[in-house]
Scaffold this motif. Structure first.
Motif, short mmCIF file in Angstrom:
data_model
loop_
_atom_site.label_atom_id
_atom_site.label_comp_id
_atom_site.label_asym_id
_atom_site.label_seq_id
_atom_site.Cartn_x
_atom_site.Cartn_y
_atom_site.Cartn_z
N MET A 164 0.86 -1.16 -0.07
CA MET A 164 -0.01 0.06 -0.18
C MET A 164 0.90 1.33 0.07
N PHE A 193 -5.52 -1.51 -5.84
CA PHE A 193 -6.06 -1.62 -4.39
C PHE A 193 -6.87 -2.86 -4.39
N ASN A 203 -13.36 -3.82 1.55
CA ASN A 203 -12.44 -3.66 0.00
C ASN A 203 -13.26 -2.92 -1.01
N SER A 207 -12.79 0.81 -2.49
CA SER A 207 -12.19 0.82 -3.86
C SER A 207 -13.25 2.28 -4.56
#
Length: 358
Positions: A164, A193, A203, A207
């Motif tokens: 990241m 990502f 997630n 995103s």
């Protein structure tokens, strides 16, 4: 381990198809700015509808939902969450509002992403909020027969903080250089990502929030007025197909960003075109004479008659943002009683189609 070189990858994406998408979005952005200057009153109702649709759609993609009435109350902060789904919906509302109002002051950094993730789950008791994943995870999909299969294995939890940090650093470096279109950088970073899949949960929603953040910071504020999350939900199958196609070879640095990049650019362009349509309809329905105004009933009937596909109440409200939900509901009932339209489906899937197509 995957490495990031957004300048090199961005140059490889400059095919005729992608360049045409970029040019079309650049032109549409200019039209939007002009339209908002001409009709500043257009913005507020579009923003209100888009916030509700974005909060609803992004959560519904992940199987999180509530009733339309409760959703509107949560987004407007008039009711408090009463179950886990509504707690997560409220968190999305909060982060979306933060991005809408403060994007210029929110840089792309790992600690910022962690803070946004913390806020996404701020109304829940979940302990992992605001922390990178602590266990390895997998991206699973159905094979069409009801059996789940692993589509992609993201990097391990141990690799996540470093990946990241490297992704953020390379994005910022490429963005500062100005050598690659910021739209391409946004699409590539968001895709990476999703591949890193850095959290135990959230997630997908993160995103989509990061997509808005990076678009806004690059000057593309279309997501404020037309819900990009709603468009993704409507094209969910294509969204997952593009993700799958670009994921192949990601861990070995041989993946092709193009399928996902072109999908997301196409979605952004669709949002701009919908904005053009909304602006044109609002402009066309401004009464030229106080003695001969176009009624709200007629405007709603015209929208249905001009559409090639059935429309939901939310679709109609997004097209005619100055008409309230209650007025749309009353008008649809009247049009049904007058046999001018047909009702399809029930509940959240209800759509309406004109029996007098133009």
């Amino acid at each position: 381990m995957h490495t990031f070189d957004y300048e090199r990858s961005g140059r490889k994406l400059l095919t005729p198809q992608t360049v045409n998408l970029l040019n079309a979005i650049h032109e549409a952005k200019g039209r939007q700015n002009t339209q908002l200057q001409i009709s500043p009153d257009l913005a507020k109702p579009l923003v209100n509808v888009a916030r509700i649709q974005s909060t609803d759609a992004s959560n519904r993609i992940e199987g999180i939902s509530t009733t339309d009435k409760r959703l509107a109350g949560i987004v407007s902060e008039k009711v408090i969450p009463r179950n886990h789904d509504e707690e997560e919906i409220a968190g999305y509302r909060d982060v979306l509002n933060t991005i809408h109002e403060n994007y210029a002051y929110i840089p792309l950094k790992p600690n910022v992403i962690l803070q946004l993730h913390h806020d996404l789950f701020r109304h829940t008791p979940l302990a992992f909020a605001g922390h990178w994943k602590d266990t390895d995870n997998m991206i699973v999909e159905s094979d069409g027969t009801g059996h789940a299969k692993v589509r992609f294995t993201p990097p391990s939890a141990l690799q996540t903080p470093e990946l990241m940090a490297e992704a953020c650093n390379d994005y910022n470096k490429a963005n500062e250089s100005g050598n690659i279109d910021s739209l391409l950088l946004t699409c590539m970073f968001v895709f990476d990502f999703t591949c890193i899949h850095p959290f135990n949960d959230g997630n997908g929603r993160m995103s989509r929030l990061l997509t808005l953040l990076l678009l806004y910071r690059s000057g593309y504020e279309i997501g404020k007025y037309i819900s990009i999350e709603h468009l993704i939900e409507q094209s969910r199958a294509t969204y997952y197909e593009a993700l799958a196609a670009s994921t192949i070879g990601w861990n070995e640095n041989t993946n092709d960003y193009a399928p996902f990049v072109n999908y997301l650019l196409g979605t952004v362009l669709t949002a701009y075109r919908q904005f053009d349509e909304r602006a044109a309809i609002v402009s066309a329905n401004v009464p030229v004479s106080l003695h001969h105004p176009t009624t709200k009933k007629q405007r709603i009937a015209d929208v249905l008659a001009q559409s090639l596909s059935p429309l939901s109440k939310a679709d109609i409200q997004q097209t005619l943002p100055d008409i309230s939900t209650s007025t749309i509901e009353r008008t649809l009932k009247t049009l049904l009683d007058d046999n001018q339209i047909q009702k399809l489906g029930a509940g959240r899937t209800t759509r309406y189609v004109s029996l007098h197509r133009q």
